[in-house]
Design a protein around this motif. Structure first.
Motif, short mmCIF file in Angstrom:
data_model
loop_
_atom_site.label_atom_id
_atom_site.label_comp_id
_atom_site.label_asym_id
_atom_site.label_seq_id
_atom_site.Cartn_x
_atom_site.Cartn_y
_atom_site.Cartn_z
N LEU A 456 0.83 -1.21 0.00
CA LEU A 456 0.00 0.00 0.00
C LEU A 456 0.86 1.26 0.00
CD1 LEU A 456 -2.90 -0.98 2.41
CD2 LEU A 456 -3.02 -0.64 -0.05
N LEU A 457 1.95 1.24 0.76
CA LEU A 457 2.82 2.41 0.79
C LEU A 457 3.48 2.62 -0.57
CD1 LEU A 457 4.20 4.70 2.28
CD2 LEU A 457 5.88 3.06 3.16
N GLU A 458 3.93 1.54 -1.19
CA GLU A 458 4.54 1.66 -2.51
C GLU A 458 3.53 2.17 -3.53
OE1 GLU A 458 6.69 -1.14 -5.89
OE2 GLU A 458 6.59 -1.83 -3.81
N LYS A 459 2.29 1.67 -3.46
CA LYS A 459 1.25 2.13 -4.38
C LYS A 459 0.93 3.60 -4.18
CE LYS A 459 -1.08 -2.34 -5.00
NZ LYS A 459 -2.29 -3.13 -4.68
N GLU A 460 0.98 4.05 -2.93
CA GLU A 460 0.70 5.47 -2.67
C GLU A 460 1.81 6.35 -3.23
OE1 GLU A 460 -1.01 9.05 -1.22
OE2 GLU A 460 -1.78 7.08 -1.82
N ILE A 461 3.06 5.93 -3.06
CA ILE A 461 4.18 6.70 -3.64
C ILE A 461 4.04 6.74 -5.16
CG2 ILE A 461 6.68 6.67 -4.00
CD1 ILE A 461 6.95 5.59 -1.13
N LYS A 462 3.67 5.61 -5.76
CA LYS A 462 3.45 5.57 -7.21
C LYS A 462 2.34 6.54 -7.61
CE LYS A 462 1.81 2.35 -10.79
NZ LYS A 462 1.43 0.93 -11.08
N ARG A 463 1.24 6.53 -6.86
CA ARG A 463 0.12 7.43 -7.17
C ARG A 463 0.54 8.89 -7.07
NH1 ARG A 463 -3.44 10.80 -5.15
NH2 ARG A 463 -2.36 10.77 -3.13
N VAL A 464 1.30 9.22 -6.01
CA VAL A 464 1.75 10.59 -5.82
C VAL A 464 2.59 11.06 -7.00
CG1 VAL A 464 3.37 11.98 -4.47
CG2 VAL A 464 1.64 10.63 -3.29
N VAL A 465 3.53 10.23 -7.44
CA VAL A 465 4.40 10.62 -8.55
C VAL A 465 3.59 10.78 -9.83
CG1 VAL A 465 6.33 9.87 -9.99
CG2 VAL A 465 6.42 9.53 -7.51
N GLN A 466 2.65 9.88 -10.07
CA GLN A 466 1.85 9.97 -11.29
C GLN A 466 0.96 11.21 -11.30
OE1 GLN A 466 0.00 6.08 -11.22
NE2 GLN A 466 1.51 5.24 -12.66
N VAL A 478 0.66 21.45 -7.10
CA VAL A 478 0.46 20.01 -7.16
C VAL A 478 1.32 19.31 -6.11
CG1 VAL A 478 2.22 19.57 -8.93
CG2 VAL A 478 0.27 18.02 -8.69
N PHE A 479 2.52 19.81 -5.86
CA PHE A 479 3.36 19.21 -4.82
C PHE A 479 2.73 19.39 -3.44
CE2 PHE A 479 6.58 19.52 -8.17
CZ PHE A 479 7.23 18.31 -8.02
N GLN A 480 2.18 20.59 -3.18
CA GLN A 480 1.54 20.84 -1.90
C GLN A 480 0.32 19.96 -1.72
OE1 GLN A 480 2.61 23.01 0.77
NE2 GLN A 480 1.16 21.53 1.64
N THR A 481 -0.45 19.79 -2.79
CA THR A 481 -1.65 18.96 -2.72
C THR A 481 -1.32 17.52 -2.41
OG1 THR A 481 -2.83 20.40 -4.27
CG2 THR A 481 -3.67 18.16 -4.00
N VAL A 482 -0.38 16.94 -3.15
CA VAL A 482 -0.06 15.52 -2.92
C VAL A 482 0.68 15.33 -1.59
CG1 VAL A 482 -0.07 14.89 -5.36
CG2 VAL A 482 2.06 15.66 -4.31
N LEU A 483 1.41 16.34 -1.13
CA LEU A 483 2.05 16.24 0.19
C LEU A 483 0.99 16.12 1.28
CD1 LEU A 483 4.48 16.40 2.12
CD2 LEU A 483 4.32 18.90 1.99
N THR A 484 -0.04 16.97 1.20
CA THR A 484 -1.14 16.90 2.17
C THR A 484 -1.82 15.54 2.10
OG1 THR A 484 -1.50 19.29 1.97
CG2 THR A 484 -3.29 17.98 2.92
N GLU A 485 -2.06 15.05 0.89
CA GLU A 485 -2.69 13.74 0.72
C GLU A 485 -1.81 12.63 1.27
OE1 GLU A 485 -3.37 13.57 -3.46
OE2 GLU A 485 -5.15 14.84 -3.40
N PHE A 486 -0.50 12.75 1.08
CA PHE A 486 0.41 11.72 1.58
C PHE A 486 0.43 11.69 3.10
CE2 PHE A 486 4.77 10.10 2.51
CZ PHE A 486 4.63 8.85 1.92
N GLU A 487 0.37 12.86 3.73
CA GLU A 487 0.32 12.92 5.20
C GLU A 487 -0.95 12.23 5.72
OE1 GLU A 487 2.61 13.92 7.12
OE2 GLU A 487 3.83 15.46 6.16
N LYS A 488 -2.07 12.49 5.07
CA LYS A 488 -3.33 11.85 5.49
C LYS A 488 -3.27 10.34 5.25
CE LYS A 488 -6.24 15.92 4.69
NZ LYS A 488 -7.31 16.52 3.85
N PHE A 489 -2.66 9.96 4.14
CA PHE A 489 -2.52 8.52 3.86
C PHE A 489 -1.72 7.84 4.98
CE2 PHE A 489 0.59 5.37 2.50
CZ PHE A 489 -0.24 4.33 2.11
N LEU A 490 -0.62 8.47 5.42
CA LEU A 490 0.22 7.85 6.45
C LEU A 490 -0.57 7.61 7.73
CD1 LEU A 490 3.60 9.77 6.04
CD2 LEU A 490 3.12 7.40 5.39
N GLU A 491 -1.38 8.59 8.14
CA GLU A 491 -2.18 8.41 9.36
C GLU A 491 -3.12 7.22 9.21
OE1 GLU A 491 -4.19 11.93 10.53
OE2 GLU A 491 -2.40 13.20 10.47
N HIS A 492 -3.79 7.15 8.06
CA HIS A 492 -4.71 6.04 7.82
C HIS A 492 -3.96 4.72 7.71
CE1 HIS A 492 -8.10 3.79 6.08
NE2 HIS A 492 -7.23 3.32 5.21
#
Length: 784
Positions: A456-466, A478-492
C-alpha cells in the motif's frame, strides 16, 4: 612567562589566547553576518519572508555595533576568571547609552532564548566537535581535572550564550534572529571551529598531548568494563586521524608527564559532558531545519560566485524558456515510458527491476539534451544542480529498489519547479523538497536485508508521482496537494492497514482516551466536591483511583449502564463517609457496605489495579467510614446529596474538551499500568530535556525511522502515531511491538541519545551537501 613545569599557568594562557582570538575576530564575523543579511535580502523568497529580510537591514545598521560591543564586554570580563557567569534574560549586560535595570520578560521569552542558544551551540558542535574535544582533552590534562567547569568560556554553549544574550540586549529580537538564523549559524560555527583550531595549535606548539586519548569521553558500562564502542581511540594532533597511544614527551616534570599519559577514570553515562552529549546524541536536532537552511544558503553563495544572476532579485515565478519547457516535457515522457517498460519486463520475467546504474545513465543522457535546450546560464546551472541532487538520492542504498524508480521519475517535475520557482533553492519549506523528504523518511529505515516496502505504501508513492507528472503546469500547488494527501494517507495507513502497527495504534488510542477521560473526570470531581464536606481519604480515593475506574469503564464497556453503576458507587461512598449520628443511618450504612465494597473491588479490577493496592485503598476507606460512625465527620444534608447525585448523572456533559487536557506526568497516575505483550510504556530513563529537545520532540513526523535503545534492545522503530497535541507518541518495531512515550519522556530519550533518527538529516539536505562537494571540486560543470 609560564614554564612547562607550570601546567596550570599554561592552561590559563591558552584560555586567554582563545578569548583574545574571539575578541579580535568578532568584528569580522559581525561584518560577514551583515553582508550575509544583505545577500539574503536580495535572494528570492516568499513575499512575506522577503519583506522581513529587507526591513531588517536598517535595524541592523544601528544594532550590530551594540551587539559587537556586548559580546566584547562579556568576553573581556571572562579574561580574569576564564568563566562567563550564568546569565538569564533579565541579567543582560548594560551597554553604553542604555539605562541600567533588569528587563522584565515573560517565561515564554526565556524558553525561546534557551532554544535559540541551544540550537546555536549545537550548530557549533556540528561543525567543530573534534576540535573542541581535542582542546578539552588538553585543558583537562593541564588542569588535572576530569571535566571543564559548566560556565567555562571554552564551552560552545557558553559562547552561544554570550552571542544570544548580547543580541537580545543590542536590542535585536527573536524575530530578527529567526530571519538570519541560517547566516548566524553558518558564520559563528565556522568562527568557533577556527578559534578552537588555533588554540589547539597554540598548545601543540608547546607539546601538550600531541595524541589525544578519547577514552575519558567514551561512555562505559556500569560495571567498568570495556568501552561501549570498542577500543579507545586516540587522535593525533588537533586535526589528525585516530592512532595508538605513544610515549610522547609533554611539558613539565616527570609527575606531569605521567599525568598526561595516565588514562582518565571511566566516566559513567550521567557524567558525560554537555558538549560530548550534544556531539554524539543530538545530531538530529543540530541538523534540523535551521541547519538545512544554512546548507541551502551555502549552496546559493557557492553558485552565485560563478553565476551572480543565480541569486534572483524577484520572488515571482519565472517561466522556463519555451525550448527548455518542451525538452523537460519530452524527457519526462521518455523517462516514464522507459522505466515503466523496464518494470513491466522485470515483473513478467521475475528478474530484478532496473538497477541504479541504468537509472543514472538514463537521467544523465536526458541532462545533456536539457542543457542543449537551455536558453540561459542560470537554466543550465539549475539543470546541473537538480541532476546532482537526484544522482545523490538515487545512490542512497537505504532506498529500496522498488521505490527508487519512482524517485527517479520525480526529477523532471522537480526540475520544472526549480527553473520556474527559484525559491526551491532558498528554503527547505518548498513543498517539492518536503514531499521528497517525507517519502524518503518513510522508506529509508527498512531492514537493509529485506528492502521490502508495504504494497500500500509503494502504491501510494506511485500514485503521488503519477499525479505530479499529470499536472506539469501547476508548479508548487500540485506538490503541496499531494504532500497533504500523503500525510493523510500515512495516518490512515499506520492506523488501519499496516500489519506491524495497527494493533499498537489501536492500543495507544485506547490509552490516550482512557488517560484523557481520567483527567477530565478528576477535574470535574474536584470542582464538584470543592465545597462538600467529604473525608480526605474518600476524596483522595475518588480523585486518584475512582476517576480512572470511571474512564476505564467508559472506554472498555462503551455502555452507559456500567458507567452509571460506578457513579452510583461514588455517591454511596460519599454518603457513607458523612456523619452518621442516628442508629437507623448506621444500620443503613452496614446494609449497603458489602455490595458497595464489591462494586469498588470490581471497578478496581477492571482498571487493572493489583490486589495488594486494592487492599490498601479499602483499608483507608474503612478508616474514613469509622470516622463517620463516631460522628467525627461532617454531615451532608439530604438535599445536598440529591444535588450531588444529579451532577454525577450528568458528569459527561460537564467534562472539558479533550483538546484542552494536558496528559502530563504529574497528572497521569501511571501509564505503566497499560503494559501488555503488544505495548510497552516507557515510564523511566533518559536525561532531563532542554526546551530545545522538548521542541524537537513535538516536531517528529509520522513514518520516520529511529534507533531506540530500551530494555537492553537496540533496534529500528518507526513513528506510527501521535495523539492530540502530540502528548503521546507511539513507535512500532518491524515485528509489531509498540513502544509508547509521553512527550516529556520522549524528549528525555532524545536528550540522552537513547532515541536517535535513523537518518541524521533530510534526504534533500544530504543530497544538497553531496552536490556542493561535487561543485566545489569542479565549478565549471555549472557552466557546461
Amino acid at each position: 612567562m609560564p614554564t612547562p613545569a607550570n601546567p596550570t599557568a599554561l592552561a590559563q594562557q591558552a584560555r586567554r589566547s582563545y578569548v583574545e582570538r574571539l575578541i579580535g575576530g568578532m568584528p569580522a564575523v559581525v561584518q560577514a553576518i551583515d553582508q550575509g543579511a544583505r545577500a539574503l535580502a536580495a535572494t528570492v523568497a516568499e513575499p512575506s519572508v522577503a519583506l522581513k529580510r529587507r526591513e531588517l537591514i536598517p535595524t541592523l545598521q544601528g544594532s550590530l555595533p551594540l551587539w559587537l560591543q556586548g559580546m566584547t564586554a562579556l568576553l573581556r570580563a571572562s579574561l580574569s576568571t576564564g568563566t562567563v557567569a550564568q546569565t538569564r534574560l533579565g541579567e543582560l549586560p548594560v551597554l553604553p547609552g542604555q539605562r541600567a535595570g533588569k528587563l522584565s520578560l515573560v517565561d515564554d521569552d526565556t524558553i525561546e532564548h534557551e532554544i535559540l542558544s541551544s540550537r546555536l551551540a549545537l550548530a557549533m558542535m556540528d561543525r567543530a566537535s573534534w576540535e573542541f574535544t581535542d582542546l578539552r582533552s588538553r585543558m583537562n590534562v593541564l588542569e588535572s581535572r576530569e571535566e571543564l567547569e559548566t560556565n567555562d568560556v571554552l564551552r560552545p554553549h557558553v559562547l552561544a550564550r554570550v552571542v544570544t544574550n548580547s543580541w537580545l540586549a543590542a536590542p535585536l529580537g527573536f524575530d530578527a534572529w529567526r530571519v538570519l538564523q541560517a547566516v548566524l549559524h553558518d558564520e559563528l560555527s565556522h568562527f568557533a571551529e577556527e578559534t578552537y583550531h588555533e588554540t589547539n595549535r597554540f598548545l601543540l606548539a608547546r607539546h601538550v598531548l600531541p595524541e589525544v586519548d578519547l577514552r575519558p569521553f567514551i561512555r562505559r558500562s556500569n560495571h567498568g568494563g570495556a568501552p561501549l564502542h570498542g577500543a579507545a581511540p586516540t587522535r593525533t594532533g588537533s586535526t589528525g586521524g585516530f592512532g595508538t597511544p605513544t610515549g610522547t614527551a609533554p611539558p613539565g616534570s616527570t609527575d606531569f608527564q605521567q599525568s598526561v599519559m595516565k588514562p582518565a577514570a571511566a566516566v559513567e553515562a550521567h557524567e558525560v559532558g554537555e558538549e560530548t552529549r550534544m556531539m554524539t546524541r543530538a545530531a538530529g536536532l543540530a541538523r534540523g531545519p535551521d541547519q538545512a537552511e544554512a546548507v541551502l544558503g551555502r549552496l546559493n553563495r557557492l553558485v552565485s560566485r560563478q553565476l551572480p544572476d543565480f541569486a534572483h532579485t524577484s520572488s515571482e515565478p519565472q517561466a522556463a524558456s519555451p525550448r527548455l519547457n518542451a525538452a523537460i516535457a519530452q524527457a519526462q515522457d521518455s523517462v516514464a515510458r522507459r522505466l515503466s517498460s523496464a518494470a513491466a519486463a522485470a515483473a513478467s520475467s521475475g528478474a530484478p527491476g532496473i538497477g541504479t546504474p541504468a537509472l543514472l545513465e538514463e537521467l544523465h543522457q536526458r541532462k545533456q539534451a536539457l542543457k542543449a535546450a537551455a536558453a540561459t546560464p542560470v537554466e543550465r546551472a539549475t539543470i546541473e544542480i537538480v541532476a546532482l541532487l537526484f544522482q545523490s538520492i538515487l545512490m542512497e542504498d537505504a532506498i529500496p529498489a522498488t521505490v527508487r524508480v519512482w524517485f527517479a521519475r520525480l526529477q523532471m517535475p522537480v526540475l520544472r519547479v526549480a527553473v520556474s520557482e527559484p525559491d526551491f533553492f532558498a528554503t527547505v519549506e518548498h513543498p517539492a523538497r518536503r514531499l521528497i523528504d517525507r517519502m524518503g523518511s518513510c522508506v529509508m529505515g527498512f531492514d537493509s536485508g529485506s528492502r521490502a516496502v508495504g504494497d500500500l505504501l509503494e502504491k501510494e508513492i506511485k500514485r503521488v508521482v503519477q499525479v505530479v507528472e499529470a499536472y506539469p503546469d501547476t508548479g508548487r500547488r500540485v506538490f503541496q496537494t499531494v504532500l497533504t494527501e500523503f500525510e493523510k494517507f500515512l495516518e490512515h495507513y499506520f492506523r488501519n492497514e499496516n500489519e506491524a502497527s495497527k494493533k499498537g495504534v489501536s492500543l495507544a488510542q485506547q490509552v490516550e482516551q482512557r488517560e484523557t477521560m481520567a483527567i477530565q473526570y478528576t477535574i470535574e470531581l474536584r470542582k464538584m466536591l470543592n465545597d462538600v464536606p467529604v473525608q480526605e481519604g474518600v476524596r483522595e480515593f475518588l480523585f486518584h483511583v475512582w476517576a480512572d475506574v470511571l474512564a476505564t469503564t467508559a472506554v472498555k464497556t462503551d455502555g452507559a449502564e456500567a458507567v452509571k453503576e460506578m457513579k452510583r458507587a461514588a455517591a454511596d461512598l460519599i454518603w457513607s463517609a458523612s456523619a452518621k449520628v442516628s442508629r437507623s443511618e448506621r444500620a443503613e450504612v452496614i446494609r449497603r457496605l458489602p455490595p458497595l465494597l464489591k462494586t469498588l473491588r470490581d471497578g478496581m479490577d477492571e482498571a487493572g489495579i493489583p490486589l495488594p493496592k486494592q487492599d490498601e485503598h479499602i483499608q483507608r476507606l474503612n478508616n474514613s467510614l469509622a470516622a463517620a460512625f463516631t460522628a467525627k465527620a461532617a454531615a451532608i444534608s439530604h438535599e445536598r446529596l440529591e444535588e450531588l447525585m444529579q451532577r454525577l448523572e450528568t458528569l459527561e456533559e460537564l467534562l472539558p474538551e479533550a483538546e484542552q487536557v494536558d496528559i502530563d506526568e504529574s497528572l497521569v497516575m501511571d501509564l505503566s499500568g497499560h503494559e501488555s505483550s503488544e505495548l510497552e510504556v516507557v515510564a523511566e530513563g533518559g536525561s532531563m530535556p532542554t526546551p530545545a529537545m522538548l521542541a524537537w520532540a513535538r516536531e517528529l513526523q509520522v513514518g520516520s525511522w529511529y534507533m531506540l535503545d530500551y530494555r537492553n534492545r537496540n533496534e529500528a522503530v518507526q513513528l506510527a502515531w501521535q495523539g492530540m497535541r502530540r502528548q503521546l507518541t507511539l513507535f512500532v518495531s518491524p515485528q509489531g511491538r509498540g513502544v509508547l512515550f509521553q512527550q516529556h519522556r520522549l524528549a528525555a530519550f532524545l536528550q540522552a541519545g537513547l532515541l536517535v533518527p535513523a537518518q541524521d538529516e533530510a534526504l534533500t539536505v544530504r543530497a544538497t551537501r553531496s552536490a556542493m562537494a561535487k561543485l566545489d571540486g569542479d565549478p565549471s560543470r555549472l557552466l557546461g
